[in-house]
Design an enzyme around this catalytic site. Structure first.
Site, short mmCIF file in Angstrom:
data_model
loop_
_atom_site.label_atom_id
_atom_site.label_comp_id
_atom_site.label_asym_id
_atom_site.label_seq_id
_atom_site.Cartn_x
_atom_site.Cartn_y
_atom_site.Cartn_z
N GLY A 153 0.78 -1.34 -0.01
CA GLY A 153 0.04 -0.14 -0.05
C GLY A 153 0.76 1.28 0.09
N PHE A 190 -0.21 6.35 4.55
CA PHE A 190 0.69 5.81 5.54
C PHE A 190 1.76 5.04 4.55
CE2 PHE A 190 -3.03 4.80 8.86
CZ PHE A 190 -3.16 6.11 9.00
N ASP A 244 -2.09 -6.38 -7.50
CA ASP A 244 -3.15 -6.19 -6.74
C ASP A 244 -2.86 -7.15 -5.64
OD1 ASP A 244 -5.63 -6.99 -5.20
OD2 ASP A 244 -6.80 -6.65 -6.93
N ASN A 255 0.60 -2.98 5.44
CA ASN A 255 -0.21 -1.77 5.42
C ASN A 255 -1.41 -1.53 4.43
OD1 ASN A 255 -0.50 1.43 5.86
ND2 ASN A 255 -0.04 1.33 3.50
N SER A 272 -6.13 -0.87 13.41
CA SER A 272 -6.84 0.43 13.40
C SER A 272 -7.70 0.48 14.78
CB SER A 272 -8.06 0.32 12.42
OG SER A 272 -8.93 1.51 12.85
N TYR A 295 -15.16 -3.98 8.62
CA TYR A 295 -13.85 -3.33 8.60
C TYR A 295 -13.27 -3.53 9.94
CZ TYR A 295 -10.29 0.22 8.75
OH TYR A 295 -8.94 0.78 8.54
P1 NDP Z 1 -4.86 5.12 1.54
O1 NDP Z 1 -6.14 4.69 0.95
O2 NDP Z 1 -4.60 6.44 1.33
O3 NDP Z 1 -3.91 4.02 1.25
C1 NDP Z 1 -4.18 2.63 1.12
C2 NDP Z 1 -3.35 1.92 0.41
O4 NDP Z 1 -3.45 0.61 -0.03
C3 NDP Z 1 -2.94 2.32 -1.11
O5 NDP Z 1 -1.52 2.64 -1.42
C4 NDP Z 1 -3.56 1.28 -1.91
O6 NDP Z 1 -2.87 1.32 -3.15
C5 NDP Z 1 -3.17 0.20 -0.96
N1 NDP Z 1 -4.29 -1.07 -1.46
C6 NDP Z 1 -5.52 -0.97 -1.20
N2 NDP Z 1 -6.13 -2.16 -1.74
C7 NDP Z 1 -5.03 -2.96 -2.23
C8 NDP Z 1 -4.77 -3.97 -3.13
N3 NDP Z 1 -5.95 -4.90 -3.45
N4 NDP Z 1 -3.55 -4.43 -3.76
C9 NDP Z 1 -2.53 -3.54 -3.44
N5 NDP Z 1 -2.47 -2.56 -2.73
C10 NDP Z 1 -3.96 -2.03 -2.00
O7 NDP Z 1 -5.42 4.83 2.95
P2 NDP Z 1 -4.37 4.71 4.37
O8 NDP Z 1 -2.74 4.95 4.04
O9 NDP Z 1 -5.04 5.48 5.36
O10 NDP Z 1 -4.58 3.17 4.72
C11 NDP Z 1 -3.40 2.46 4.96
C12 NDP Z 1 -3.69 1.21 6.22
O11 NDP Z 1 -4.19 1.91 7.35
C13 NDP Z 1 -5.10 0.52 5.81
O12 NDP Z 1 -4.97 -0.87 6.15
C14 NDP Z 1 -6.00 1.02 6.51
O13 NDP Z 1 -7.22 0.44 6.93
C15 NDP Z 1 -5.14 1.62 7.97
N6 NDP Z 1 -5.74 2.56 8.65
C16 NDP Z 1 -6.31 4.01 8.30
C17 NDP Z 1 -6.60 4.97 9.14
C18 NDP Z 1 -7.19 6.25 8.54
O14 NDP Z 1 -7.85 7.01 9.51
N7 NDP Z 1 -6.60 6.78 7.60
C19 NDP Z 1 -6.86 4.65 10.48
C20 NDP Z 1 -6.46 3.29 10.97
C21 NDP Z 1 -5.74 2.40 10.04
P3 NDP Z 1 -3.49 1.04 -4.58
O15 NDP Z 1 -5.03 1.75 -4.50
O16 NDP Z 1 -2.68 1.76 -5.51
O17 NDP Z 1 -3.53 -0.60 -4.92
C1 8X3 Z 2 -9.53 4.26 10.16
C2 8X3 Z 2 -10.31 4.66 11.35
O1 8X3 Z 2 -12.32 5.05 12.80
O2 8X3 Z 2 -12.33 5.59 10.39
O3 8X3 Z 2 -9.34 2.62 10.45
O4 8X3 Z 2 -12.19 3.23 11.29
S1 8X3 Z 2 -11.68 4.57 11.42
#
Ligand code: NDP
Ligand code: 8X3
Length: 257
Positions: free
Chosen positions: A9, A14, A58, A85, A138, A151
């Site tokens: 990701g 992140f 993917d 991530n 999370s 989720y």
């Molecule tokens: P973003 O949407 O900004 O980033 C998500 C990343 O995951 C992207 O790089 C995306 O890349 C990748 N991704 C998603 N699906 C796939 C797939 N099928 N194959 C490969 N890559 C994939 O979100 P965040 O940075 O916020 O999220 C990162 C992590 O942090 C996640 O696990 C999320 O659940 C977790 N999180 C986020 C929070 C928030 O409030 N933002 C809080 C707590 C946890 P691409 O689309 O190019 O494939």
């Molecule tokens: C992302 C934080 O509260 O939107 O994991 O689920 S929350």
């Protein structure tokens, strides 16, 4: 010492911020996500600071991921740090109305793909008797909220899987850390609400959420504790976020029974 860091990701949020943080310290990076253009742009931007290779795949595609990982060539073939991530939330509907395909995608990405990536990388770490797995969970995995359903459950899995790994790895010099962020402004809400920008913006309106860089700094610190120290789990929220009281519904008619 220069380390090889595999970040899933890495095209956004992140993951991208972690890539930038580890690049700053000169570590070698393997960046995985679906959006190849973003990964190549990031690799070009970081290329002056460190060695970078890209896996445009993917993560739910078992064959593509296994092929890419098993074809990593030196110096990228021995990851020291795996940052699990890649993940997403889709929708905020109550369980009886949620889209089953969304549920399946969240389980496939947040749970199955994370487990599979771990299983691919871990034997090499065990063989080398060194490594660190960072699993991004999370606060949703601890604290339920309406519409969080699958989720939140997927992130609760990540927490427990992280602890189970530690139990299996006792006696090996391999660390496992679970990091649970609260509200952070990335593309997360845009993805959750199917690219509806206004709806995504509303989530952060009037707040000071965590940034991707805040989380990257924490991940970097967790990866740089002394060799004998393992951060098991770390929960982080913005100051403007905390728990509310449990809800009580007083309109259900029980008082009249
Ligand atoms: P973003 O949407 O900004 O980033 C998500 C990343 O995951 C992207 O790089 C995306 O890349 C990748 N991704 C998603 N699906 C796939 C797939 N099928 N194959 C490969 N890559 C994939 O979100 P965040 O940075 O916020 O999220 C990162 C992590 O942090 C996640 O696990 C999320 O659940 C977790 N999180 C986020 C929070 C928030 O409030 N933002 C809080 C707590 C946890 P691409 O689309 O190019 O494939
Ligand atoms: C992302 C934080 O509260 O939107 O994991 O689920 S929350």
């Amino acid at each position: 010492m220069k380390k090889t860091v595999l970040i899933t990701g890495a095209s956004s949020g992140f993951g991208k911020a972690c890539a930038e943080r580890f690049a700053l310290a000169g570590h070698r990076l393997i960046l995985l996500a679906r959006r190849a253009d973003r990964l190549h742009d990031l690799a070009a931007a970081l290329g002056a600071q460190c060695d970078v290779t890209v896996i445009a795949a993917d993560i739910t595609d078992a064959h593509a991921v296994e092929t890419a990982i098993t074809h990593l060539r030196a110096p990228f073939d021995q990851p020291d740090i795996l940052i699990n991530n890649a993940g997403l939330a889709l929708g905020l509907s109550p369980a009886d109305e949620a889209d089953m395909a969304d549920w399946e995608t969240m389980i496939a990405t947040n749970v199955t793909a994370l487990v599979r990536m771990t299983r691919l990388i871990l034997p090499g770490m065990v063989q080398r008797d060194r490594g660190h797995i960072i699993n991004i969970g999370s606060t949703a995995g601890h604290w339920p909220y309406p519409g969080g359903n699958v989720y939140g459950a997927s992130k609760a899995f990540v927490q427990m899987f992280s602890r189970e790994l530690r139990a299996d790895l006792l006696g090996k010099k391999i660390k496992v850390s679970n990091i649970d962020p609260g509200m952070a402004e990335t593309e997360f809400s845009l993805v959750r609400f199917n690219q509806a920008q206004e709806k995504a913006d509303k989530v952060y309106e009037g707040t000071k959420p965590l940034s991707a860089q805040d989380i990257a700094e924490i991940v970097f610190w967790v990866c740089n504790t002394p060799a004998h120290v393992n951060i098991n789990s770390l929960e982080v929220m913005p100051v403007c976020q905390a728990w509310g009281p449990l809800k009580v519904d007083r309109s259900m008619g029980f008082a009249d029974e």
